[in-house]
Design a protein around this motif. Structure first.
Motif, PDB file in Angstrom:
ATOM      1  N   TRP A   1      22.626 -15.154 -21.021  1.00  0.00           N
ATOM      2  CA  TRP A   1      21.606 -14.127 -21.259  1.00  0.00           C
ATOM      3  C   TRP A   1      21.151 -13.444 -19.982  1.00  0.00           C
ATOM      4  N   SER A   2      21.664 -13.878 -18.838  1.00  0.00           N
ATOM      5  CA  SER A   2      21.253 -13.249 -17.583  1.00  0.00           C
ATOM      6  C   SER A   2      21.923 -11.899 -17.375  1.00  0.00           C
ATOM      7  N   LYS A   3      22.986 -11.637 -18.121  1.00  0.00           N
ATOM      8  CA  LYS A   3      23.731 -10.395 -17.933  1.00  0.00           C
ATOM      9  C   LYS A   3      22.988  -9.222 -18.561  1.00  0.00           C
ATOM     10  N   GLY A   4      23.411  -8.012 -18.206  1.00  0.00           N
ATOM     11  CA  GLY A   4      22.681  -6.821 -18.604  1.00  0.00           C
ATOM     12  C   GLY A   4      22.975  -6.365 -20.020  1.00  0.00           C
ATOM     13  N   ASN A   5      22.027  -5.626 -20.568  1.00  0.00           N
ATOM     14  CA  ASN A   5      22.186  -5.055 -21.901  1.00  0.00           C
ATOM     15  C   ASN A   5      21.345  -3.785 -21.984  1.00  0.00           C
TER      16      ASN A   5
ATOM     17  N   THR B   1      27.299  -5.629 -17.993  1.00  0.00           N
ATOM     18  CA  THR B   1      26.233  -5.003 -18.769  1.00  0.00           C
ATOM     19  C   THR B   1      26.766  -4.370 -20.045  1.00  0.00           C
ATOM     20  N   ARG B   2      26.317  -4.878 -21.164  1.00  0.00           N
ATOM     21  CA  ARG B   2      26.709  -4.306 -22.448  1.00  0.00           C
ATOM     22  C   ARG B   2      26.033  -2.946 -22.613  1.00  0.00           C
ATOM     23  N   GLY B   3      26.826  -1.966 -23.019  1.00  0.00           N
ATOM     24  CA  GLY B   3      26.308  -0.611 -23.161  1.00  0.00           C
ATOM     25  C   GLY B   3      26.179   0.124 -21.849  1.00  0.00           C
ATOM     26  N   GLY B   4      26.620  -0.496 -20.755  1.00  0.00           N
ATOM     27  CA  GLY B   4      26.452   0.115 -19.441  1.00  0.00           C
ATOM     28  C   GLY B   4      27.285   1.364 -19.242  1.00  0.00           C
ATOM     29  N   ARG B   5      28.533   1.322 -19.647  1.00  0.00           N
ATOM     30  CA  ARG B   5      29.394   2.508 -19.471  1.00  0.00           C
ATOM     31  C   ARG B   5      28.896   3.665 -20.333  1.00  0.00           C
ATOM     32  N   ARG B   6      28.502   3.353 -21.559  1.00  0.00           N
ATOM     33  CA  ARG B   6      27.960   4.400 -22.426  1.00  0.00           C
ATOM     34  C   ARG B   6      26.714   5.011 -21.796  1.00  0.00           C
TER      35      ARG B   6
ATOM     36  N   THR C   1      17.253  -5.560 -19.464  1.00  0.00           N
ATOM     37  CA  THR C   1      17.087  -6.968 -19.808  1.00  0.00           C
ATOM     38  C   THR C   1      16.974  -7.129 -21.322  1.00  0.00           C
ATOM     39  N   ALA C   2      17.199  -8.365 -21.798  1.00  0.00           N
ATOM     40  CA  ALA C   2      17.112  -8.644 -23.224  1.00  0.00           C
ATOM     41  C   ALA C   2      16.533 -10.033 -23.441  1.00  0.00           C
ATOM     42  N   ARG C   3      15.691 -10.177 -24.458  1.00  0.00           N
ATOM     43  CA  ARG C   3      15.145 -11.487 -24.798  1.00  0.00           C
ATOM     44  C   ARG C   3      16.244 -12.402 -25.350  1.00  0.00           C
ATOM     45  N   PHE C   4      17.197 -11.792 -26.052  1.00  0.00           N
ATOM     46  CA  PHE C   4      18.252 -12.558 -26.716  1.00  0.00           C
ATOM     47  C   PHE C   4      19.523 -11.720 -26.738  1.00  0.00           C
ATOM     48  N   GLN C   5      20.661 -12.380 -26.579  1.00  0.00           N
ATOM     49  CA  GLN C   5      21.953 -11.706 -26.688  1.00  0.00           C
ATOM     50  C   GLN C   5      22.923 -12.608 -27.436  1.00  0.00           C
TER      51      GLN C   5
ATOM     52  N   GLU D   1       0.822  -1.226   0.000  1.00  0.00           N
ATOM     53  CA  GLU D   1       0.000   0.000   0.000  1.00  0.00           C
ATOM     54  C   GLU D   1       0.850   1.269   0.000  1.00  0.00           C
ATOM     55  N   ARG D   2       1.885   1.293  -0.840  1.00  0.00           N
ATOM     56  CA  ARG D   2       2.719   2.476  -1.032  1.00  0.00           C
ATOM     57  C   ARG D   2       2.906   2.695  -2.534  1.00  0.00           C
ATOM     58  N   PRO D   3       3.270   3.913  -2.967  1.00  0.00           N
ATOM     59  CA  PRO D   3       3.644   4.095  -4.374  1.00  0.00           C
ATOM     60  C   PRO D   3       4.825   3.180  -4.716  1.00  0.00           C
ATOM     61  N   ILE D   4       4.713   2.448  -5.821  1.00  0.00           N
ATOM     62  CA  ILE D   4       5.708   1.431  -6.160  1.00  0.00           C
ATOM     63  C   ILE D   4       6.070   1.530  -7.640  1.00  0.00           C
ATOM     64  N   THR D   5       7.356   1.387  -7.938  1.00  0.00           N
ATOM     65  CA  THR D   5       7.801   1.154  -9.303  1.00  0.00           C
ATOM     66  C   THR D   5       8.613  -0.130  -9.320  1.00  0.00           C
ATOM     67  N   VAL D   6       8.409  -0.933 -10.368  1.00  0.00           N
ATOM     68  CA  VAL D   6       9.046  -2.246 -10.473  1.00  0.00           C
ATOM     69  C   VAL D   6       9.782  -2.338 -11.804  1.00  0.00           C
ATOM     70  N   GLU D   7      11.044  -2.712 -11.758  1.00  0.00           N
ATOM     71  CA  GLU D   7      11.804  -2.960 -12.974  1.00  0.00           C
ATOM     72  C   GLU D   7      11.767  -4.447 -13.329  1.00  0.00           C
ATOM     73  N   VAL D   8      11.939  -4.747 -14.594  1.00  0.00           N
ATOM     74  CA  VAL D   8      11.970  -6.127 -15.063  1.00  0.00           C
ATOM     75  C   VAL D   8      13.380  -6.680 -14.899  1.00  0.00           C
ATOM     76  N   GLY D   9      13.499  -7.869 -14.308  1.00  0.00           N
ATOM     77  CA  GLY D   9      14.786  -8.530 -14.183  1.00  0.00           C
ATOM     78  C   GLY D   9      14.912  -9.697 -15.142  1.00  0.00           C
ATOM     79  N   ASN D  10      16.095 -10.232 -15.269  1.00  0.00           N
ATOM     80  CA  ASN D  10      16.306 -11.340 -16.198  1.00  0.00           C
ATOM     81  C   ASN D  10      15.490 -12.589 -15.820  1.00  0.00           C
ATOM     82  N   HIS D  11      15.235 -12.792 -14.524  1.00  0.00           N
ATOM     83  CA  HIS D  11      14.434 -13.941 -14.100  1.00  0.00           C
ATOM     84  C   HIS D  11      12.949 -13.745 -14.380  1.00  0.00           C
TER      85      HIS D  11
END
Length: 244
Positions: free
Chosen positions: A122-126, A167-172, A113-117, A61-71
């Motif tokens: 594929w669990s790593k970031g993109n 994470t690919r593209g993370g530094r950029r 997250t990515a459907r395919f890499q 019962e609080r304002p919530i934002t949820v990000e999508v994870g690889n799992h």
């Protein structure tokens, strides 16, 4: 002062029920301004796991934002992963990648997250250019004078924890976010908390990682981050179950 609870990697299907009850109790007692969940609500993206996650989140019962994870992408069903990867999220749609605007504060999502890499893990970031552009547009639309926090699942750069994000593209992305005026990036994925200042050509950016409320602990007990914003300061306190 604004106070946020930052939690990650809940992994319904491998959740720690005692940890979930402890966190919910802290939310009920302390009433943070918002709860930020940086991915991996589920273990295998099963419908029953999402249903359990939805019920638990609504109970806060609080304002919530949820990000999508690889799992949170279908694991066994490749058709669903490629064609309808977010179908089971629809009941949670109003919370997913939801920007939050509080007085003096903007919380902006970034998809990592990515459907395919083109790599085995594929669990790593993109961070795609499209995802980064969408986030930058929201950062630039934030009101003048707002503190801007970015919320995503994978750390954009590795920070020395036992688990990695690679994470690919993370530094950029980090360079672009800093140049756009982001003050901090909130993440999960590695199951251990961290808090570092990372240098960029546009100035330092705070990198803040949350632990886990699941049974899949690493070096830290089940925990979450309490984030306090007072004037120009961002204060982080790691709250560990059994020590809090």
């Amino acid at each position: 002062m604004k106070r946020l609870f930052h939690v990650s990697d809940i992994h319904f299907g491998a959740e720690d029920r005692a940890a979930l009850d402890w966190f919910a109790g802290r939310v009920a007692a302390e009433q943070p301004d918002a709860v930020i969940v940086t991915g991996d609500l589920t273990m295998r993206a099963r419908a029953a796991e999402f249903a359990a996650a939805q019920a638990w989140l609504e109970g806060l019962e609080r304002p919530i934002t949820v990000e999508v994870g690889n799992h949170d992408l279908p694991y066994f069903n490749l058709w669903a992963r490629f064609v309808t990867p977010y179908r089971r999220y629809r009941a949670l749609e109003r919370m997913i990648e939801r920007p939050l605007d509080l007085p003096g504060l903007s919380i902006v999502p970034l998809k990592t997250t990515a459907r395919f890499q083109m790599r085995l893990n594929w669990s790593k970031g993109n961070v795609t250019r499209r995802a980064l552009s969408a986030t930058l547009a929201q950062v630039e639309a934030s009101p003048d004078g707002h503190r801007v926090l970015i919320a995503c699942h994978h750390p954009l750069v590795d920070t020395g924890t036992r688990s990695t994000s690679r994470t690919r593209g993370g530094r950029r992305a980090l360079e672009a976010l800093a140049a756009a005026g982001a003050h901090a990036v909130l993440t999960g994925h590695v199951h251990d908390p961290f808090d570092i200042m990372h240098p960029t050509t546009a100035g330092p950016v705070r990198l803040i990682g949350a632990g886990t409320l699941s049974e899949r602990v690493r070096d830290t007990r089940p925990s979450f981050n309490e984030i306090r914003l007072v004037d120009e300061a961002i204060d982080i306190r790691v709250r560990e179950m059994g020590a809090d």
